[in-house]
Design a protein around this motif. Structure first.
Motif, PDB file in Angstrom:
ATOM      1  N   LYS A   1     -39.451   6.527 -19.022  1.00  0.00           N
ATOM      2  CA  LYS A   1     -39.732   7.955 -18.880  1.00  0.00           C
ATOM      3  C   LYS A   1     -38.642   8.584 -18.012  1.00  0.00           C
ATOM      4  N   THR A   2     -38.558   9.914 -18.057  1.00  0.00           N
ATOM      5  CA  THR A   2     -37.704  10.631 -17.106  1.00  0.00           C
ATOM      6  C   THR A   2     -38.555  10.935 -15.869  1.00  0.00           C
TER       7      THR A   2
ATOM      8  N   THR B   1     -41.167  18.980 -19.935  1.00  0.00           N
ATOM      9  CA  THR B   1     -40.323  17.781 -19.868  1.00  0.00           C
ATOM     10  C   THR B   1     -39.110  17.999 -20.765  1.00  0.00           C
ATOM     11  N   GLU B   2     -38.135  17.116 -20.611  1.00  0.00           N
ATOM     12  CA  GLU B   2     -36.928  17.225 -21.438  1.00  0.00           C
ATOM     13  C   GLU B   2     -37.283  17.133 -22.915  1.00  0.00           C
TER      14      GLU B   2
ATOM     15  N   PRO C   1     -28.855  12.118 -13.844  1.00  0.00           N
ATOM     16  CA  PRO C   1     -29.705  10.980 -14.201  1.00  0.00           C
ATOM     17  C   PRO C   1     -29.684   9.889 -13.122  1.00  0.00           C
TER      18      PRO C   1
ATOM     19  N   ASP D   1     -32.871  14.608 -16.644  1.00  0.00           N
ATOM     20  CA  ASP D   1     -32.621  13.173 -16.519  1.00  0.00           C
ATOM     21  C   ASP D   1     -32.703  12.531 -17.895  1.00  0.00           C
ATOM     22  N   ARG D   2     -32.529  11.210 -17.909  1.00  0.00           N
ATOM     23  CA  ARG D   2     -32.666  10.430 -19.146  1.00  0.00           C
ATOM     24  C   ARG D   2     -33.806   9.441 -18.956  1.00  0.00           C
ATOM     25  N   PRO D   3     -34.377   8.929 -20.056  1.00  0.00           N
ATOM     26  CA  PRO D   3     -35.411   7.899 -19.884  1.00  0.00           C
ATOM     27  C   PRO D   3     -34.827   6.720 -19.105  1.00  0.00           C
ATOM     28  N   SER D   4     -35.571   6.244 -18.111  1.00  0.00           N
ATOM     29  CA  SER D   4     -35.068   5.153 -17.278  1.00  0.00           C
ATOM     30  C   SER D   4     -35.984   3.935 -17.406  1.00  0.00           C
TER      31      SER D   4
ATOM     32  N   SER E   1     -28.104  17.924 -15.394  1.00  0.00           N
ATOM     33  CA  SER E   1     -28.873  16.703 -15.176  1.00  0.00           C
ATOM     34  C   SER E   1     -28.123  15.843 -14.167  1.00  0.00           C
TER      35      SER E   1
ATOM     36  N   PRO F   1     -35.111   6.428  -8.568  1.00  0.00           N
ATOM     37  CA  PRO F   1     -36.081   7.069  -9.467  1.00  0.00           C
ATOM     38  C   PRO F   1     -37.375   7.469  -8.759  1.00  0.00           C
TER      39      PRO F   1
END
Ligand code: ZN
Ligand code: ZN
Length: 411
Positions: free
Chosen positions: A25-26, A378-379, A350, A16-19, A348, A314
């Motif tokens: 955070k992911t 983590t990523e 996201p 995922d990407r940071p949200s 991913s 999320p």
């Protein structure tokens, strides 16, 4: 040195990407993952581009790559894998599709791609079509898979047969006419056959008593079928022969089961392993440990992380990452400690995107003699790990090496 056994756990769409909705955070960073944390401390980490940088993988193409098969050579559509995953037999020239029941108006305009989504009648409608759907000169077979979905196979279509989808993939557009994708006579013939199937299925379904009843009850009629992912099965090298490994797959997801069957990986059905968020983690872990008694290589698939990403949810994805963590914990409890245990993703998904992305995915490899990176799985931690960056095609080789199963090249 002794050869080790290998477990490869793929959590679908895990990356995922940071949200902003998770305080930047992911889901992997936001979730509480005590088991992955424990495993990660003594593991090597890295990032994997499942196919290549800038390529957004489907689950099917990505899994081929993770098993070491170049999808640009071996992939001919998702349909054959869905059909195999639904336990249908598939001959070399059989043309297979994924299908949906849908609701259309008199002009074949798609009003609902899922026929109201709730379709308990789907197995009956599939049986009815199996009995009644007759197209001259070909044999057609359907099998229900989940909800409003099924697999459809046109027998002996010819190895060259390649045709387009009839599914417009959006509502408010008409069912697409099926067209040949290449100049072979088989493709031209099959495009015509598919168009006949679309028309005939609509006629049969429109007047079906179950649909009359649905209409009376104020529900959408399931009066059409949409087909996509059509293809024939290419000759795929089996995983056991290619890597000198006995192999098993534990998954409840049709397409993944189908890919594993096509690669001659044993694919037992496990009660409670459903391929969705309700899957029985303990039953799944027990099946993994059981399979590991007999096999050199056990592949495990966890689907629910991808679905939460597609739902753009999320919190749900965090919950599903925590469920994945439970699965990891249950598997760890059953291990002897001398295995190679890899955890990664096929792509991913996201949560802010709601779709697959081309981002690299985190990879963890645990074994008695890896260079441990410490820290969490983590990523961002994976970006600084010993493994560096791999392409999916390289993963099997890296795992085989860690398992002391790679033969020398040259003298
Ligand atoms: Zn996937
Ligand atoms: Zn997906």
């Amino acid at each position: 040195m002794a050869k080790r056994k290998i477990i490869m756990l793929v959590s679908d769409g895990l990356g995922d990407r940071p949200s902003a909705r998770l305080e930047h955070k992911t889901p992997l960073q936001a979730a509480s993952t005590p088991n992955l944390d424990e495993l990660s401390v003594s593991s090597s980490l890295g990032l994997v581009y499942p196919i290549a940088p800038g390529v957004t993988p489907g689950s099917d193409t990505s899994h081929l790559a993770l098993f070491g098969l170049d999808p640009y050579i071996y992939y001919r559509g998702r349909g054959p894998f869905e059909a195999l995953g639904a336990d249908m037999d598939l001959g070399p020239g059989d043309l297979a599709f994924r299908g949906n029941f849908a609701t259309v108006d008199d002009n074949f305009m798609v009003l609902d791609r899922r026929a109201g989504r709730e379709l308990p009648e789907a197995p009956d409608l599939v049986s009815y079509l199996n009995e009644r759907l007759k197209i001259q000169g070909v044999r057609v077979a359907l099998r229900h898979t989940t909800e409003h979905r099924f697999a459809l196979v046109i027998r002996e279509a010819g190895r060259e047969a390649e045709v387009t989808d009839t599914d417009p993939h959006v509502t408010g557009e008409r069912i697409l006419p099926c067209k040949p994708k290449n100049a072979s006579p088989e493709s031209a013939r099959m495009a015509a056959v598919v168009n006949s199937i679309t028309a005939e299925a609509h006629t049969l379904l429109e007047s079906h008593p179950l649909n009359e009843k649905r209409k009376k009850d104020g529900r959408q009629k399931a009066n059409a079928i949409l087909l996509r992912g059509g293809g024939t099965l290419s000759e795929l090298p089996g995983v056991p022969v290619r890597y000198s490994l006995s192999a098993a797959c534990i998954s409840g997801t049709a397409v993944i089961r189908g890919i594993c069957k096509a690669l001659q990986i044993e694919t037992p059905r496990v009660a409670g392993v459903t391929g969705d968020s309700k899957t029985d983690i303990k039953a799944k872990a027990r099946a993994v440990i059981r399979a590991l008694d007999e096999k050199d290589f056990v592949f495990v698939h966890f689907k629910a992380t991808d679905a939460a990403g597609h739902d753009k949810n999320p919190e749900l994805k965090v919950t599903m990452v925590e469920k994945l963590d439970q699965l990891v914990g249950e598997i760890m409890n059953g291990l002897k400690g001398n295995e190679v245990f890899a955890v990664t993703a096929d792509h991913s998904t996201p949560v802010d995107l709601g779709e697959h992305s081309a981002d690299p995915v985190p990879l963890l490899i645990s074994a008695p003699d890896v260079f441990a990176d410490g820290g969490r799985f983590t990523e961002s931690a994976a970006a600084f790990g010993h493994i560096g960056r791999l392409r999916g095609l390289d993963l099997m080789g890296v795992l085989l090496n860690q398992a002391n199963r790679v033969e020398k090249f040259g003298e």
